[in-house]
Write a protein that holds these residues in place. Structure first.
Motif, PDB file in Angstrom:
ATOM      1  N   MET A 177      -2.683 -23.886 -32.032  1.00 55.66           N
ATOM      2  CA  MET A 177      -2.736 -22.420 -31.744  1.00 55.66           C
ATOM      3  C   MET A 177      -2.458 -22.153 -30.027  1.00 55.66           C
ATOM      4  O   MET A 177      -3.205 -22.751 -29.195  1.00 55.66           O
ATOM      5  CB  MET A 177      -4.307 -21.905 -31.673  1.00 55.66           C
ATOM      6  N   GLU A 178      -1.849 -21.133 -29.983  1.00 55.73           N
ATOM      7  CA  GLU A 178      -1.426 -20.792 -28.457  1.00 55.73           C
ATOM      8  C   GLU A 178      -1.993 -19.516 -28.117  1.00 55.73           C
ATOM      9  O   GLU A 178      -2.193 -18.496 -28.642  1.00 55.73           O
ATOM     10  CB  GLU A 178       0.299 -20.361 -28.357  1.00 55.73           C
ATOM     11  N   LEU A 179      -2.925 -19.844 -26.727  1.00 55.15           N
ATOM     12  CA  LEU A 179      -3.808 -18.645 -26.333  1.00 55.15           C
ATOM     13  C   LEU A 179      -3.439 -18.241 -25.009  1.00 55.15           C
ATOM     14  O   LEU A 179      -3.879 -17.430 -24.374  1.00 55.15           O
ATOM     15  CB  LEU A 179      -5.013 -19.460 -26.054  1.00 55.15           C
ATOM     16  N   GLN A 180      -2.113 -18.697 -24.761  1.00 53.89           N
ATOM     17  CA  GLN A 180      -1.341 -18.190 -23.484  1.00 53.89           C
ATOM     18  C   GLN A 180       0.149 -18.268 -23.621  1.00 53.89           C
ATOM     19  O   GLN A 180       0.740 -18.924 -24.017  1.00 53.89           O
ATOM     20  CB  GLN A 180      -2.028 -19.147 -22.301  1.00 53.89           C
ATOM     21  N   THR A 181       0.586 -17.230 -23.140  1.00 55.34           N
ATOM     22  CA  THR A 181       2.125 -16.997 -22.964  1.00 55.34           C
ATOM     23  C   THR A 181       2.462 -17.876 -21.576  1.00 55.34           C
ATOM     24  O   THR A 181       1.870 -17.680 -20.635  1.00 55.34           O
ATOM     25  CB  THR A 181       2.677 -15.652 -22.813  1.00 55.34           C
ATOM     26  N   LYS A 182       3.735 -18.524 -21.678  1.00 52.01           N
ATOM     27  CA  LYS A 182       4.018 -19.400 -20.521  1.00 52.01           C
ATOM     28  C   LYS A 182       5.195 -18.965 -19.964  1.00 52.01           C
ATOM     29  O   LYS A 182       6.244 -18.568 -20.957  1.00 52.01           O
ATOM     30  CB  LYS A 182       3.971 -20.676 -20.840  1.00 52.01           C
ATOM     31  N   VAL A 183       5.404 -18.946 -18.716  1.00 49.31           N
ATOM     32  CA  VAL A 183       6.609 -18.425 -18.164  1.00 49.31           C
ATOM     33  C   VAL A 183       7.689 -19.592 -18.015  1.00 49.31           C
ATOM     34  O   VAL A 183       7.056 -20.806 -17.541  1.00 49.31           O
ATOM     35  CB  VAL A 183       6.785 -17.867 -16.684  1.00 49.31           C
ATOM     36  N   PRO A 184       8.812 -19.555 -18.717  1.00 48.92           N
ATOM     37  CA  PRO A 184       9.565 -20.905 -18.768  1.00 48.92           C
ATOM     38  C   PRO A 184       9.954 -21.302 -17.412  1.00 48.92           C
ATOM     39  O   PRO A 184      10.402 -20.502 -16.603  1.00 48.92           O
ATOM     40  CB  PRO A 184      10.719 -20.714 -19.883  1.00 48.92           C
ATOM     41  N   LEU A 185       9.982 -22.626 -16.984  1.00 47.07           N
ATOM     42  CA  LEU A 185      10.190 -23.021 -15.668  1.00 47.07           C
ATOM     43  C   LEU A 185      11.164 -24.327 -15.699  1.00 47.07           C
ATOM     44  O   LEU A 185      10.827 -25.109 -16.730  1.00 47.07           O
ATOM     45  CB  LEU A 185       9.156 -23.156 -14.669  1.00 47.07           C
TER      46      LEU A 185
END
Length: 326
Positions: free
Chosen positions: A1-9
């Motif tokens: 389960m993903e609980l956070q959107t991540k900025v791709p780096l």
């Protein structure tokens, strides 16, 4: 389960290492990153004129330093017994006019030295709102609590910001074409301007800055670079990954220590050479050792601890003479 959107780096070419030098200019967020670099003993120099929030103030600092346009007594003013300059933050002041002028010019000279020799220059933009001094019709960097009736507040257009940043990039590029410029937008919320006005301001900065970055490459990936000009998404990380008030300080405007640590880890993964991580661990070990307070200072165990700590410091300073430990 993903609980956070991540900025791709993605890691960047030519990252920061201990052989380089980092100049940091801009809003108070740049001092958060600068504080981390200082903690880990990277050669760095922060905000010679103090915190500067808007692009015209940054352009003015770099332009005057590189062109050798030094300050004269008539460019400073006295307020309640303290001499100040509209081009600098209120922390750059003196109770003597001549001393302040000398201080400003000394920092201009040092800024030029750092622009000429820096491997990386980090510039953080805080706001597009500026104040024009009515008497001089000059945009100031700081109002120094001079009555507001003496200024006119203006929102810089995207074109005006882009033009200023183009001048800034050009000035640095002509002086030090090898320097890598890292731009960020400060995640600090300038709510004194208003909620809607803060978003207007940030949007103008973001639009102008991405014009600068994208104009230097056919395509630009998130966190990427183009011809020595890069964008690190500190603002986006704060807005999208840390979208919760538990990541703000008590004023609900500034990122708190936890948020700064989080963004620093992201910056480190992108912009700090992984080959330097072991050295950073050694520096941190020494830092923690120096803060250690023993229960029994005279014990044999503590004497061994002190000897080991001195050995670590000597080892680091032999390899990196610029490191200073108190």
């Amino acid at each position: 389960m993903e609980l956070q959107t991540k900025v791709p780096l993605q890691p960047i070419d030519h990252p920061i290492d201990y052989q380089g030098k980092v100049l940091l200019l801009g809003s108070c967020f740049v001092e958060n990153i600068g504080g981390k670099l200082e903690y880990f003993q990277f050669p760095q120099y922060q905000n010679p004129f103090g915190v500067l929030f808007q692009p015209l103030a940054l352009e003015n600092l770099v332009k005057r330093s590189l062109e050798g346009t030094f300050y004269h007594p008539e460019e400073v003013f006295c307020q309640e017994g303290i001499w100040r300059c509209f081009d600098a933050h209120s922390e750059v002041r003196s109770d003597d006019q001549k001393t302040l002028v000398e201080l400003l010019n000394q920092r201009l000279r040092r800024t030029r030295q750092w622009v000429e020799s820096a491997s990386h220059i980090i510039i953080t933009l805080g706001t597009a709102w500026v104040y024009e001094h009515n008497a001089s019709q000059k945009i100031v960097a700081n109002c120094h609590k001079v009555p507001q009736r003496e200024f006119t507040k203006k929102l810089l257009s995207v074109d005006a910001i882009q033009s200023s940043l183009e001048n800034l990039v050009s000035l640095i590029g002509k002086t030090n074409p090898n320097a890598k410029l890292i731009f960020t937008i400060s995640p600090v919320r300038h709510l004194k301007d208003g909620f809607v006005e803060n978003q207007q301001s940030k949007s103008h900065l973001i639009a102008a800055l991405h014009q600068i970055v994208s104009s230097r490459a056919p395509a630009c990936r998130t966190g990427g670079q183009s011809r020595g000009v890069s964008y690190f998404p500190a603002y986006e990380i704060m807005m999208d990954e840390l979208r919760d008030y538990r990541f703000y300080a008590e004023d609900l405007l500034h990122p708190n220590a936890l948020a700064v640590d989080y963004i620093w880890e992201k910056f480190k993964a992108v912009w700090i050479s992984s080959e330097e991580y072991p050295v950073m661990d050694e520096v941190e070990s020494v830092r923690k050792g120096l803060r250690h307070r023993p229960f029994n200072p005279g014990s044999e165990a503590h004497q061994k601890f002190k000897k080991s700590l001195r050995t670590k410091i000597t080892y680091l300073q032999e390899r990196y003479p610029f490191m200073k430990f108190e």
